[in-house]
Motif scaffolding. Sequence first.
Motif, short mmCIF file in Angstrom:
data_model
loop_
_atom_site.label_atom_id
_atom_site.label_comp_id
_atom_site.label_asym_id
_atom_site.label_seq_id
_atom_site.Cartn_x
_atom_site.Cartn_y
_atom_site.Cartn_z
N LEU A 76 0.88 -1.21 0.12
CA LEU A 76 0.00 -0.07 0.16
C LEU A 76 1.00 1.19 0.05
N TYR A 77 1.97 1.50 0.76
CA TYR A 77 3.06 2.53 0.93
C TYR A 77 3.61 2.63 -0.45
N VAL A 78 4.07 1.61 -1.18
CA VAL A 78 4.80 1.46 -2.35
C VAL A 78 3.82 2.19 -3.29
N LEU A 79 2.69 1.73 -3.39
CA LEU A 79 1.57 2.24 -4.37
C LEU A 79 1.15 3.65 -4.04
N ALA A 80 1.08 4.12 -2.88
CA ALA A 80 0.96 5.64 -2.61
C ALA A 80 2.09 6.17 -3.03
N GLY A 81 3.33 5.93 -2.76
CA GLY A 81 4.48 6.67 -3.22
C GLY A 81 4.60 6.84 -4.91
N TYR A 82 4.13 5.56 -5.53
CA TYR A 82 4.03 5.68 -6.96
C TYR A 82 2.80 6.77 -7.57
N LEU A 83 1.84 6.82 -6.67
CA LEU A 83 0.63 7.58 -7.38
C LEU A 83 1.13 9.00 -6.73
N ASN A 84 1.83 9.09 -5.90
CA ASN A 84 2.08 10.71 -5.58
C ASN A 84 3.32 10.86 -6.36
N GLY A 85 4.12 10.10 -6.96
CA GLY A 85 5.24 10.41 -7.77
C GLY A 85 4.76 10.74 -9.02
N LEU A 86 3.76 10.54 -9.56
CA LEU A 86 3.15 10.93 -10.70
C LEU A 86 2.73 12.17 -10.73
N PHE A 87 2.71 12.86 -9.71
CA PHE A 87 2.39 14.45 -9.50
C PHE A 87 3.50 15.24 -9.48
N GLN A 88 4.73 14.47 -9.72
CA GLN A 88 6.05 15.32 -9.74
C GLN A 88 6.09 16.20 -10.75
N ARG A 89 5.33 16.10 -11.96
CA ARG A 89 5.50 16.80 -13.31
C ARG A 89 4.70 18.26 -12.76
N VAL A 90 3.78 18.25 -12.03
CA VAL A 90 3.25 19.64 -11.68
C VAL A 90 3.62 20.14 -10.26
N PHE A 91 4.60 19.44 -9.73
CA PHE A 91 5.36 19.90 -8.48
C PHE A 91 5.84 21.06 -8.57
N TYR A 92 5.46 22.24 -7.60
CA TYR A 92 6.12 23.55 -7.68
C TYR A 92 6.41 23.76 -6.11
N PRO A 93 7.52 23.91 -5.88
CA PRO A 93 7.89 23.95 -4.28
C PRO A 93 7.20 25.02 -3.56
N GLU A 94 6.67 26.19 -4.33
CA GLU A 94 6.05 27.35 -3.59
C GLU A 94 4.70 26.90 -3.21
N GLU A 95 4.06 26.09 -4.10
CA GLU A 95 2.65 25.56 -4.01
C GLU A 95 2.56 24.53 -2.84
#
Length: 169
Positions: A76-95
Motif C-alpha cells: 500500500l505504501y509503495v502504491l501511494a509513493g508511486y501515485l504521488n510520484g506521478l504528480f512530480q510533473r506539476v510539483f512547484y515548491p512554492e505551492e
Amino acid sequence: MKKYAASFLLVLVGFLLQVSVLPAFTGTGIRPNIMIILVASFGFMNGEKSGMAMGFACGLLTDIFFGSAIGLYTLLYVLAGYLNGLFQRVFYPEELKLPLMLILGSDVGLNFVCYCLLFLLRSRLNIVFYLFHVILPEAVFTFVIAVAVYPLLLFLHKKLEQAEKRSNE
C-alpha cells in the motif's frame, strides 16, 4: 549519498515520533500517520521511484511492527509513493495546497483500503463507524502535522538538491 542517509534518518525519526511521542499528545488511539507524509512528500518531490523506495521502507517498517502479515502495508505504501510520484510533473515548491491535499488523499485512501482488506472481508460492515472514528480523525491529525512537517521536508529537499548540484560540478 547524503540523500540516502537523510532519507534513512527521516524514516527512523518519523517512525519513532509516530509510535512514541505523537500518541501521547493525542490522548486517543488515533495518531497522525507520519509515514504517509514521508511517502507522499518523497513521491511528488522526487518522482515515482523515490516515492516507491520510501514507500517500501515505511511500509516494511509498519508491517514488521504493526502488521499481521508482512507485505500488506508495504504494498500500500509503495502504491501511494508511486501515485504521488506521478504528480512530480506539476510539483512547484512554492505551492502548498497540492502537496497537502495529496497527503490528505493518500491517508484517507490508505485507511479506506485497509478497512476494505482488513475489516470488510471479515464481515465487519460498519463503515460509518470506521469512517468517523478512525479514518477522518487520523486524516485530520495527519493534515495538521503535515502543515508543520511538509515545509521542513521541502527545506531539506532544497538543501539536498543544492548539495547534489554542487558535488556534480
